[in-house]
Design a protein around this motif. Structure first.
Motif, PDB file in Angstrom:
ATOM      1  N   LYS A 130     -23.269  -5.848 -54.936  1.00 29.84           N
ATOM      2  CA  LYS A 130     -22.781  -6.982 -54.152  1.00 29.84           C
ATOM      3  C   LYS A 130     -22.307  -6.519 -52.778  1.00 29.84           C
ATOM      4  CE  LYS A 130     -21.394  -9.878 -58.021  1.00 29.84           C
ATOM      5  NZ  LYS A 130     -20.352 -10.742 -58.604  1.00 29.84           N
ATOM      6  N   ASP A 131     -22.425  -7.425 -51.804  1.00 30.17           N
ATOM      7  CA  ASP A 131     -21.888  -7.185 -50.473  1.00 30.17           C
ATOM      8  C   ASP A 131     -20.448  -7.679 -50.425  1.00 30.17           C
ATOM      9  OD1 ASP A 131     -24.270  -6.090 -49.391  1.00 30.17           O
ATOM     10  OD2 ASP A 131     -25.090  -8.115 -49.204  1.00 30.17           O
ATOM     11  N   TRP A 132     -19.703  -7.208 -49.412  1.00 29.17           N
ATOM     12  CA  TRP A 132     -18.296  -7.598 -49.283  1.00 29.17           C
ATOM     13  C   TRP A 132     -18.130  -9.111 -49.231  1.00 29.17           C
ATOM     14  CZ3 TRP A 132     -15.881  -3.562 -50.615  1.00 29.17           C
ATOM     15  CH2 TRP A 132     -16.082  -2.307 -50.065  1.00 29.17           C
ATOM     16  N   SER A 133     -18.930  -9.769 -48.389  1.00 32.03           N
ATOM     17  CA  SER A 133     -18.696 -11.191 -48.102  1.00 32.03           C
ATOM     18  C   SER A 133     -19.757 -12.065 -48.756  1.00 32.03           C
ATOM     19  CB  SER A 133     -18.666 -11.451 -46.600  1.00 32.03           C
ATOM     20  OG  SER A 133     -19.912 -11.128 -46.016  1.00 32.03           O
TER      21      SER A 133
ATOM     22  N   ARG B 294     -15.627 -11.244 -51.521  1.00 30.41           N
ATOM     23  CA  ARG B 294     -15.860 -11.239 -52.964  1.00 30.41           C
ATOM     24  C   ARG B 294     -14.758 -10.481 -53.705  1.00 30.41           C
ATOM     25  NH1 ARG B 294     -21.830 -11.104 -51.763  1.00 30.41           N
ATOM     26  NH2 ARG B 294     -22.633 -13.017 -52.703  1.00 30.41           N
ATOM     27  N   LEU B 295     -14.249  -9.413 -53.120  1.00 27.84           N
ATOM     28  CA  LEU B 295     -13.209  -8.641 -53.786  1.00 27.84           C
ATOM     29  C   LEU B 295     -11.924  -9.450 -53.919  1.00 27.84           C
ATOM     30  CD1 LEU B 295     -13.672  -5.088 -52.233  1.00 27.84           C
ATOM     31  CD2 LEU B 295     -14.231  -5.820 -54.557  1.00 27.84           C
ATOM     32  N   ILE B 296     -11.560 -10.184 -52.866  1.00 25.60           N
ATOM     33  CA  ILE B 296     -10.356 -11.018 -52.942  1.00 25.60           C
ATOM     34  C   ILE B 296     -10.561 -12.122 -53.969  1.00 25.60           C
ATOM     35  CG2 ILE B 296      -8.921 -12.670 -51.676  1.00 25.60           C
ATOM     36  CD1 ILE B 296      -9.263 -10.932 -49.208  1.00 25.60           C
ATOM     37  N   GLY B 297     -11.750 -12.710 -53.988  1.00 28.04           N
ATOM     38  CA  GLY B 297     -12.024 -13.750 -54.974  1.00 28.04           C
ATOM     39  C   GLY B 297     -11.891 -13.246 -56.396  1.00 28.04           C
ATOM     40  N   LEU B 298     -12.414 -12.051 -56.663  1.00 29.38           N
ATOM     41  CA  LEU B 298     -12.291 -11.476 -57.996  1.00 29.38           C
ATOM     42  C   LEU B 298     -10.841 -11.178 -58.347  1.00 29.38           C
ATOM     43  CD1 LEU B 298     -15.376  -9.084 -57.866  1.00 29.38           C
ATOM     44  CD2 LEU B 298     -15.159 -11.154 -59.275  1.00 29.38           C
TER      45      LEU B 298
ATOM     46  N   ARG C 126      -2.742 -22.750 -57.490  1.00 30.15           N
ATOM     47  CA  ARG C 126      -2.131 -21.649 -56.749  1.00 30.15           C
ATOM     48  C   ARG C 126      -2.692 -21.519 -55.330  1.00 30.15           C
ATOM     49  NH1 ARG C 126      -1.071 -16.279 -60.472  1.00 30.15           N
ATOM     50  NH2 ARG C 126       0.342 -17.243 -61.987  1.00 30.15           N
ATOM     51  N   ALA C 127      -4.012 -21.716 -55.192  1.00 29.64           N
ATOM     52  CA  ALA C 127      -4.643 -21.565 -53.879  1.00 29.64           C
ATOM     53  C   ALA C 127      -4.711 -22.880 -53.114  1.00 29.64           C
ATOM     54  CB  ALA C 127      -6.043 -20.975 -54.033  1.00 29.64           C
ATOM     55  N   ASP C 128      -4.194 -23.971 -53.703  1.00 28.36           N
ATOM     56  CA  ASP C 128      -4.197 -25.294 -53.072  1.00 28.36           C
ATOM     57  C   ASP C 128      -5.620 -25.692 -52.674  1.00 28.36           C
ATOM     58  OD1 ASP C 128      -3.151 -27.668 -52.128  1.00 28.36           O
ATOM     59  OD2 ASP C 128      -2.682 -26.862 -50.137  1.00 28.36           O
ATOM     60  N   LEU C 129      -6.534 -25.598 -53.633  1.00 27.35           N
ATOM     61  CA  LEU C 129      -7.941 -25.900 -53.387  1.00 27.35           C
ATOM     62  C   LEU C 129      -8.243 -27.357 -53.711  1.00 27.35           C
ATOM     63  CD1 LEU C 129      -9.536 -22.749 -55.063  1.00 27.35           C
ATOM     64  CD2 LEU C 129      -9.019 -23.090 -52.628  1.00 27.35           C
ATOM     65  N   ARG C 130      -9.311 -27.861 -53.101  1.00 33.81           N
ATOM     66  CA  ARG C 130      -9.846 -29.180 -53.448  1.00 33.81           C
ATOM     67  C   ARG C 130     -11.056 -29.054 -54.362  1.00 33.81           C
ATOM     68  NH1 ARG C 130      -6.544 -33.520 -53.067  1.00 33.81           N
ATOM     69  NH2 ARG C 130      -5.548 -33.661 -51.033  1.00 33.81           N
ATOM     70  N   GLY C 131     -11.871 -28.011 -54.133  1.00 38.95           N
ATOM     71  CA  GLY C 131     -13.048 -27.830 -54.969  1.00 38.95           C
ATOM     72  C   GLY C 131     -13.422 -26.371 -55.063  1.00 38.95           C
ATOM     73  N   VAL C 132     -13.872 -25.949 -56.261  1.00 35.97           N
ATOM     74  CA  VAL C 132     -14.238 -24.551 -56.463  1.00 35.97           C
ATOM     75  C   VAL C 132     -15.202 -24.463 -57.640  1.00 35.97           C
ATOM     76  CG1 VAL C 132     -12.328 -24.050 -58.049  1.00 35.97           C
ATOM     77  CG2 VAL C 132     -13.307 -22.194 -56.693  1.00 35.97           C
ATOM     78  N   GLY C 133     -16.050 -23.438 -57.602  1.00 35.43           N
ATOM     79  CA  GLY C 133     -16.919 -23.128 -58.723  1.00 35.43           C
ATOM     80  C   GLY C 133     -16.762 -21.668 -59.103  1.00 35.43           C
ATOM     81  N   VAL C 134     -16.841 -21.370 -60.385  1.00 33.01           N
ATOM     82  CA  VAL C 134     -16.751 -19.990 -60.866  1.00 33.01           C
ATOM     83  C   VAL C 134     -17.922 -19.741 -61.810  1.00 33.01           C
ATOM     84  CG1 VAL C 134     -15.383 -18.276 -62.125  1.00 33.01           C
ATOM     85  CG2 VAL C 134     -14.243 -19.956 -60.654  1.00 33.01           C
ATOM     86  N   ASP C 135     -18.605 -18.610 -61.601  1.00 35.02           N
ATOM     87  CA  ASP C 135     -19.732 -18.216 -62.444  1.00 35.02           C
ATOM     88  C   ASP C 135     -19.246 -17.242 -63.518  1.00 35.02           C
ATOM     89  OD1 ASP C 135     -21.206 -19.695 -60.702  1.00 35.02           O
ATOM     90  OD2 ASP C 135     -22.229 -17.998 -59.763  1.00 35.02           O
ATOM     91  N   PHE C 136     -19.612 -17.532 -64.764  1.00 37.90           N
ATOM     92  CA  PHE C 136     -19.255 -16.684 -65.894  1.00 37.90           C
ATOM     93  C   PHE C 136     -20.510 -16.229 -66.620  1.00 37.90           C
ATOM     94  CE2 PHE C 136     -15.610 -19.468 -65.283  1.00 37.90           C
ATOM     95  CZ  PHE C 136     -14.510 -18.670 -65.546  1.00 37.90           C
ATOM     96  N   VAL C 137     -20.389 -15.108 -67.322  1.00 38.86           N
ATOM     97  CA  VAL C 137     -21.371 -14.723 -68.334  1.00 38.86           C
ATOM     98  C   VAL C 137     -20.614 -14.559 -69.649  1.00 38.86           C
ATOM     99  CG1 VAL C 137     -22.956 -13.631 -66.712  1.00 38.86           C
ATOM    100  CG2 VAL C 137     -21.151 -12.255 -67.785  1.00 38.86           C
TER     101      VAL C 137
ATOM    102  N   TRP D 183     -16.753 -13.594 -68.973  1.00 38.68           N
ATOM    103  CA  TRP D 183     -16.429 -12.737 -67.839  1.00 38.68           C
ATOM    104  C   TRP D 183     -16.794 -13.471 -66.560  1.00 38.68           C
ATOM    105  CZ3 TRP D 183     -14.839  -7.529 -68.789  1.00 38.68           C
ATOM    106  CH2 TRP D 183     -14.937  -7.120 -70.121  1.00 38.68           C
ATOM    107  N   ALA D 184     -15.850 -13.597 -65.643  1.00 40.55           N
ATOM    108  CA  ALA D 184     -16.133 -14.235 -64.353  1.00 40.55           C
ATOM    109  C   ALA D 184     -16.771 -13.219 -63.417  1.00 40.55           C
ATOM    110  CB  ALA D 184     -14.848 -14.773 -63.729  1.00 40.55           C
ATOM    111  N   VAL D 185     -17.903 -13.580 -62.834  1.00 35.12           N
ATOM    112  CA  VAL D 185     -18.613 -12.651 -61.948  1.00 35.12           C
ATOM    113  C   VAL D 185     -18.596 -13.102 -60.492  1.00 35.12           C
ATOM    114  CG1 VAL D 185     -20.081 -11.731 -63.766  1.00 35.12           C
ATOM    115  CG2 VAL D 185     -20.821 -13.763 -62.510  1.00 35.12           C
ATOM    116  N   ASP D 186     -18.237 -14.349 -60.224  1.00 34.32           N
ATOM    117  CA  ASP D 186     -18.166 -14.841 -58.839  1.00 34.32           C
ATOM    118  C   ASP D 186     -17.308 -16.091 -58.768  1.00 34.32           C
ATOM    119  OD1 ASP D 186     -19.303 -13.534 -56.587  1.00 34.32           O
ATOM    120  OD2 ASP D 186     -21.310 -13.803 -57.436  1.00 34.32           O
TER     121      ASP D 186
END
Length: 258
Positions: free
Chosen positions: A119-122, A90-94, A196-207, A215-218
């Protein structure tokens, strides 16, 4: 590849996941063989060797050896292995979100005085908890109990995005509320993350706070894409990820309306 020469696509997620069940049917209608794998069970090297592509929708530590075998032996993954491993933290993702200009809440490694999210690390260790115990703590952004989920799917030519409003799981079961308004600056930065991360699919949670700041939280590579209408985009993305996709035209998605 199957013995008859058909491309065999593995999908790493439960068979009750509605979006990827629909995607699997579209792929089968296009002539591909599709097999689901339990993300909480081991996958043998032999099973990996029979695949043309593994769609690593959901990953747990037990399946990481299989993903490593796929990378060593040349079986493509939908989301690349380095990103899959990195974003499990989670820390790297943030940090990755911040690197593309997306705002994230302040965090500490000791419980703050005010309200916070533990939150937990992973990503596979447990769900975030309001005012609970965790490995680290994010400041709770004062907001209505609503999450804004933005998704991006890359089919190799285009990055398609979609946003949805849902009730926050911090306060009870998640429920779909409505489509979220398009936010070009936000989705542009999400597309930058995909590139940048060469992704195919991703989701980001905001408030969203009372000053209309997001603000992105995950960040989540195991996004569910529910209620997004991205089934066609995911199908195209999976087909474009096949190893020979550049040498032959990709057939239209049978589920795409003309």
């Amino acid at each position: 590849m199957a013995p008859d020469g058909t491309d065999r696509i593995g999908i790493l997620c439960g068979t009750d996941q509605p979006v990827f069940t629909a995607v699997a049917e579209r792929l089968r209608d296009s002539g591909y063989a599709v097999q689901f794998f339990d993300p909480r069970s081991e996958i043998s090297p032999g099973q990996i060797d029979e695949l043309s592509l593994l769609v690593n929708k959901q990953v747990f530590p037990v399946t990481l050896p299989a993903l490593g075998h796929a990378r060593r032996t040349g079986t493509p993954l939908w989301n690349n292995l380095p990103a899959t491993i990195a974003f499990s933290s989670r820390l790297i993702g943030l940090h990755a979100l911040e690197a593309v200009g997306i705002r994230t809440p302040p965090l500490t490694f000791e419980k703050p005085l005010g309200e916070y999210i533990a939150k937990d690390w992973s990503i596979w260790s447990g769900d975030p908890e309001l005012n609970g115990d965790g490995d680290f703590y994010q400041e709770l952004i004062p907001t209505e109990p609503v999450d804004y989920k933005y998704y991006a799917v890359n089919d190799g030519e285009h990055i398609q995005t979609a946003g949805r409003r849902v009730t926050s799981k911090l306060y009870g079961p998640k429920r779909f509320l409505s489509k979220a308004r398009s936010k070009p600056r936000l989705t542009g930065r999400l597309q930058r993350l995909v590139e940048r991360a060469d992704l195919r699919g991703v989701g980001v949670d905001f408030v969203r706070d009372d000053e209309d700041r997001f603000w992105a939280v995950d960040v989540n590579l195991a996004a569910g894409y529910r209620d997004t209408g991205l089934e066609s985009a995911i199908s195209r993305s999976i087909r474009a990820s096949l190893p020979d996709s550049e040498s032959k035209p990709v057939a239209p998605d049978p589920g795409t309306q003309q």
